[in-house]
Motif scaffolding. Sequence first.
Motif, PDB file in Angstrom:
ATOM      1  N   GLN A 245      58.638   5.499  71.939  1.00 27.99           N
ATOM      2  CA  GLN A 245      58.071   6.329  70.811  1.00 27.99           C
ATOM      3  C   GLN A 245      59.269   6.981  69.969  1.00 27.99           C
ATOM      4  O   GLN A 245      58.862   6.961  68.689  1.00 27.99           O
ATOM      5  CB  GLN A 245      57.582   7.525  71.884  1.00 27.99           C
ATOM      6  N   MET A 246      60.347   7.039  70.412  1.00 30.96           N
ATOM      7  CA  MET A 246      61.488   7.502  69.376  1.00 30.96           C
ATOM      8  C   MET A 246      61.756   6.582  68.257  1.00 30.96           C
ATOM      9  O   MET A 246      61.878   6.617  67.236  1.00 30.96           O
ATOM     10  CB  MET A 246      62.627   7.898  70.299  1.00 30.96           C
TER      11      MET A 246
ATOM     12  N   GLY B  93      62.145  32.322  76.501  1.00 33.68           N
ATOM     13  CA  GLY B  93      61.003  32.446  75.596  1.00 33.68           C
ATOM     14  C   GLY B  93      60.701  31.208  74.645  1.00 33.68           C
ATOM     15  O   GLY B  93      59.771  31.690  74.218  1.00 33.68           O
ATOM     16  N   SER B  94      61.822  30.744  74.417  1.00 32.69           N
ATOM     17  CA  SER B  94      61.579  29.721  73.215  1.00 32.69           C
ATOM     18  C   SER B  94      62.588  28.637  73.461  1.00 32.69           C
ATOM     19  O   SER B  94      63.544  28.590  74.431  1.00 32.69           O
ATOM     20  CB  SER B  94      61.891  30.371  71.823  1.00 32.69           C
ATOM     21  N   ALA B  95      62.442  27.396  72.721  1.00 30.27           N
ATOM     22  CA  ALA B  95      63.209  26.518  72.606  1.00 30.27           C
ATOM     23  C   ALA B  95      64.608  26.685  72.240  1.00 30.27           C
ATOM     24  O   ALA B  95      65.614  26.378  72.335  1.00 30.27           O
ATOM     25  CB  ALA B  95      62.659  25.223  71.763  1.00 30.27           C
TER      26      ALA B  95
ATOM     27  N   GLU C  10      52.158  22.714  75.439  1.00 28.22           N
ATOM     28  CA  GLU C  10      53.406  23.148  74.780  1.00 28.22           C
ATOM     29  C   GLU C  10      54.413  23.277  76.056  1.00 28.22           C
ATOM     30  O   GLU C  10      54.075  23.728  77.139  1.00 28.22           O
ATOM     31  CB  GLU C  10      53.088  24.566  74.282  1.00 28.22           C
ATOM     32  N   PRO C  11      55.545  22.672  76.046  1.00 25.45           N
ATOM     33  CA  PRO C  11      56.693  22.723  76.737  1.00 25.45           C
ATOM     34  C   PRO C  11      57.145  23.898  77.292  1.00 25.45           C
ATOM     35  O   PRO C  11      57.323  24.993  76.039  1.00 25.45           O
ATOM     36  CB  PRO C  11      57.848  21.813  76.165  1.00 25.45           C
TER      37      PRO C  11
ATOM     38  N   VAL D 223      60.565  13.716  74.701  1.00 25.70           N
ATOM     39  CA  VAL D 223      61.201  13.411  73.421  1.00 25.70           C
ATOM     40  C   VAL D 223      61.624  14.741  73.005  1.00 25.70           C
ATOM     41  O   VAL D 223      62.681  15.043  72.555  1.00 25.70           O
ATOM     42  CB  VAL D 223      60.362  12.815  72.635  1.00 25.70           C
ATOM     43  N   THR D 224      60.777  15.853  73.045  1.00 26.29           N
ATOM     44  CA  THR D 224      61.081  17.057  72.485  1.00 26.29           C
ATOM     45  C   THR D 224      62.502  17.579  73.353  1.00 26.29           C
ATOM     46  O   THR D 224      63.186  18.122  72.861  1.00 26.29           O
ATOM     47  CB  THR D 224      59.955  18.339  72.982  1.00 26.29           C
ATOM     48  N   LEU D 225      62.310  17.472  74.820  1.00 31.99           N
ATOM     49  CA  LEU D 225      63.563  17.911  75.632  1.00 31.99           C
ATOM     50  C   LEU D 225      64.969  17.307  75.127  1.00 31.99           C
ATOM     51  O   LEU D 225      65.931  17.951  75.035  1.00 31.99           O
ATOM     52  CB  LEU D 225      63.209  17.569  77.097  1.00 31.99           C
TER      53      LEU D 225
END
Length: 366
Positions: free
Chosen positions: A210-211, A97-99, A54-55, A178-180
């Motif tokens: 991947q994207m 604490g979260s994205a 988990e990032p 990719v998430t970032l």
Amino acid sequence: MRKLLIVLALAGCAARGDFTMAPAGLSGGTPETIFVGTTRMKDGEAYGFGRSGEPSFLRYDIAIPPDREPGKVNWPPRTRKPDGRRDFLTLDQRDFGSADAFSAALRAALKLRGQTDAVVYVHGFNNTMAEGVYRVAQMHHDLQVPGVAVHYAWPSRGSALGYVYDRDSALFARSGLVTLLDEVEDAGAKDIVIVAHSMGAFLTMEGLRQMVLKDGPKALDHIKGVVLISPDLDLDVFRSQAKDIGKLPEPFVIFGSSKDRILNISARLSGTGERLGSMGSVAQIADLNVIYLDTAAYTTGTGHLNLGENPALLKLFGGLVGIADAFTADARGRVGLLPGLVLTVRNATEIVLAPVGAIAEGRAAP
């Protein structure tokens, strides 16, 4: 092989940099804010080399000292107290604490600066968390890059002998990148430029691939440029990645050097002739829409971070957008396009950089 291992071992003997908080009331540095997404595992209060599924999202405020040479990161020595005029210091660190909280803070920073641009930096092989963050702060500051600085800190072991671990970590870290990029886009960044160094270039190409494979070519609509610095990337792998991606983001710029000692060692360790960042000729990628900048004439030390450490190249890269426009508009015999530099065009994709003095003395490549 034994000699190569000795070289790597000696390289790993140097003291490693770590975060140093600026003492209360200490002044003298220019603050540079770096937003960070990382897939490093948190170990106590620090982020080490373990891999996290988990990032995590952070922000660092780094003080850039005025008394230093451009391109240098001055780590505070343990033999004296931190000096805000000479040392890179950490002014503040915040763990989100979260994205969503990260995205909101990044959105606020973009709005405060009146920006819609973000530059995402991806570090390379053998980096600790602090080394990656401080180097990004140095480059973003010295290059005077517009836009908000974002750093992807993937779980490098931070060891000269951890090449295989880092290679596996680069593959592990693709989804985190990719998430970032998704979070940066969600924060309101319309134009995203990716700057990747060394093994981070391999990770970047894997992330872009991947994207596209997942969401199609439109997935890269917000990627307005890619810069690979000394890419530690097999030529065949790069060509395969580029084929899967299809239309590469533009501009797509590669800074390389045939005198890059680290990449030459990497090529021997991997059993290949040469890496993308240390090619002797661009013939193998001449059909791709890329700009290859040969920095061999500016080689210092290992030659593995010529761009980030060389003052002349820092000035060159600072005008990336204008440079790319100039290259595509007219790349024929441009002398004096940039102060102190002569650009010699060998073919449609390769540009050789050399000091004016070297041209006058006949030392630069024709």
